[in-house]
Design a protein around this motif. Structure first.
Motif: not given
Length: 453
Positions: A64-73, A109-114, A117-126
């Motif tokens: 789900a996180l990988l899919e969310f990252r791609c969707m946000v990107e 925290v930058p939202l662009l997964p590419s 940034h070390e905190s991007t996944d933490t924010v998306l996981l919320k």
């Protein structure tokens, strides 16, 4: 001859019975071993199933996180992260917009997964956790959050002067942290009992909107204290005190409180670690049941309610006594010139219907000893005395307490003119054990001299 035959026959019968008994014994043992093996296999099978389920859940969340990252990107690079814009843009304007969106941030925290940034996944996981890892719903929530922040200029709110003529700490106080490092925020509703204060802060619709924006500003300020790194503090612990809360007819306060909860739920997912409500009046339980229809299940799980008799016990589950304010039975005082939060307290237990003495040795004369003592729940008798090492000297009774209430804390000092020990005796007549927290320090005595002109 017949006697020998009978004797022989009798001896054979005993051996035969013994063999039968041994066979039965072996058979029972074999069955027991088989049953044990079956039970062990059953337990192992259950553990294997739990392990497989846990692994599958982790894989599902990771997917789900990988899919969310791609969707946000894709949404950032495709210029629709802020929802589809009805305004048609030229190619040049669109490219400029995409370049701006590549730098989009949330809570710093930058939202662009590419960007890695070390905190991007933490924010998306919320957002994923808030929507039970349903990617589409999490993405919509992220879009609405970014749009709400843009429309209400939340990124600039920390620069705004939103003074409401409030005394520092009268309604809201931000101080210290819990045991996990999450910043603490106290809200004291008792201040609204003053009708003049109530009217000044919440009298008009404009006042209420300003107050609500001020609450958002405080939340943003607290988020600034978070690292938002994996494994570190990434949420806020809120404590709401209902002591001396005005009567429930004050609808303006209820309305702005409700809006505040809904804003946090909608635009600050998983940013509140716990919502601890203390000194809760009985009528508020009914109000909370009605409000629970608009609060989702994840937000409900953050709520902890504590009646007046359980305030100190509840708060000590989440914070140390050094970080718990004295009004709630802790040791923390504002602008404390004697102790720092890093000055750790010792803990002792006084069993039910028994007594205990805490002894603090002082080997050097000419010192002033300062100490803090608090007893969780109190209902005990406490006596403080100084006992010199010299048997020819007299004991000094310093203080004796009988009527200490829940939330009280003792701080005293005494000048030591000879070696001895400070003894704090606690008599617990109740049927429940009592936890005692205490700390002390000795400092050189500095006399005050008055200069005469």
């Amino acid at each position: 001859m017949e006697e020998e035959i009978e004797k022989g026959s009798h001896e054979y019968s005993e051996d035969d019975d013994t063999e039968v008994f041994e066979e039965e014994k072996v058979s029972r043992w074999a069955k027991d071993q088989e049953n044990n093996t079956i039970n062990i296999n059953h337990v192992d099978h259950q553990e294997d199933e739990k392990m497989v389920a846990s692994i599958e859940m982790k894989l599902t969340k990771k997917k789900a996180l990988l899919e969310f990252r791609c969707m946000v990107e894709d949404a950032i690079l495709g210029n629709y992260i802020l929802e589809n814009s009805e305004k048609k843009l030229s190619k040049k304007e669109k490219n400029k917009m995409i370049e701006q969106l590549r730098e989009i941030t949330l809570w710093g925290v930058p939202l662009l997964p590419s960007k890695s940034h070390e905190s991007t996944d933490t924010v998306l996981l919320k957002f994923l956790k808030a929507k039970d890892f349903k990617v589409q719903e999490a993405f919509k929530m992220l879009q609405k959050t970014l749009k709400w922040r843009k429309d209400n200029k939340i990124d600039d709110i920390l620069e705004e002067d939103l003074l409401l003529n409030l005394e520092p700490g009268k309604v809201l106080c931000v101080n210290s942290a819990d045991k996990e490092g999450n910043p603490l925020c106290y809200t004291m509703y008792g201040a609204f009992k003053d009708k003049g204060f109530y009217k000044r802060v919440l009298g008009t619709e404009e006042d209420r909107e300003k107050y609500l924006r001020w609450r958002i500003q405080i939340m943003e300020r607290m988020i600034k204290k978070l690292t938002l790194k994996a494994g570190e503090a990434d949420a806020v612990l809120q404590i709401t005190d209902f002591k001396n809360l005005p009567v429930p007819e004050m609808k303006e306060l209820r309305s702005v409180t409700k809006k505040s909860f809904l804003l946090l739920q909608s635009y600050y997912p998983e940013m509140v670690h716990k919502n601890i409500l203390i000194n809760v009046p009985f009528w508020y339980y009914t109000s909370l049941m009605v409000s629970s229809k608009i609060i989702n299940h994840r937000t409900k799980r953050t709520f902890i309610l504590a009646r007046p008799s359980r305030v100190t016990q509840t708060l000590l589950k989440y914070m140390t006594p050094e970080n718990l304010p004295v009004e709630y039975g802790g040791l923390r005082r504002d602008n404390d010139c004697e102790f720092l939060p890093e000055d750790c307290a010792s803990e002792a237990t006084v069993r039910a219907s028994s007594s205990r003495s805490l002894k603090i040795p002082v080997s050097e004369a000419g010192m002033t000893i300062v100490w803090d003592v608090t007893v969780v729940g109190w209902d005990v008798t406490c006596r403080e005395e100084f006992i010199p090492d010299d048997e020819g000297s007299y004991k000094v009774l310093l203080h004796k307490y009988k009527d200490k209430k829940i939330g009280d804390t003792i701080r005293n000092s005494f000048y030591i003119n000879e070696p001895g020990k400070l003894v704090i005796s606690i008599d617990n007549p109740t049927l429940k054990k009592r936890r005692v927290f205490y700390r002390f320090k000795a400092r050189p005595y500095v006399p005050n001299y008055n200069m005469i002109n």
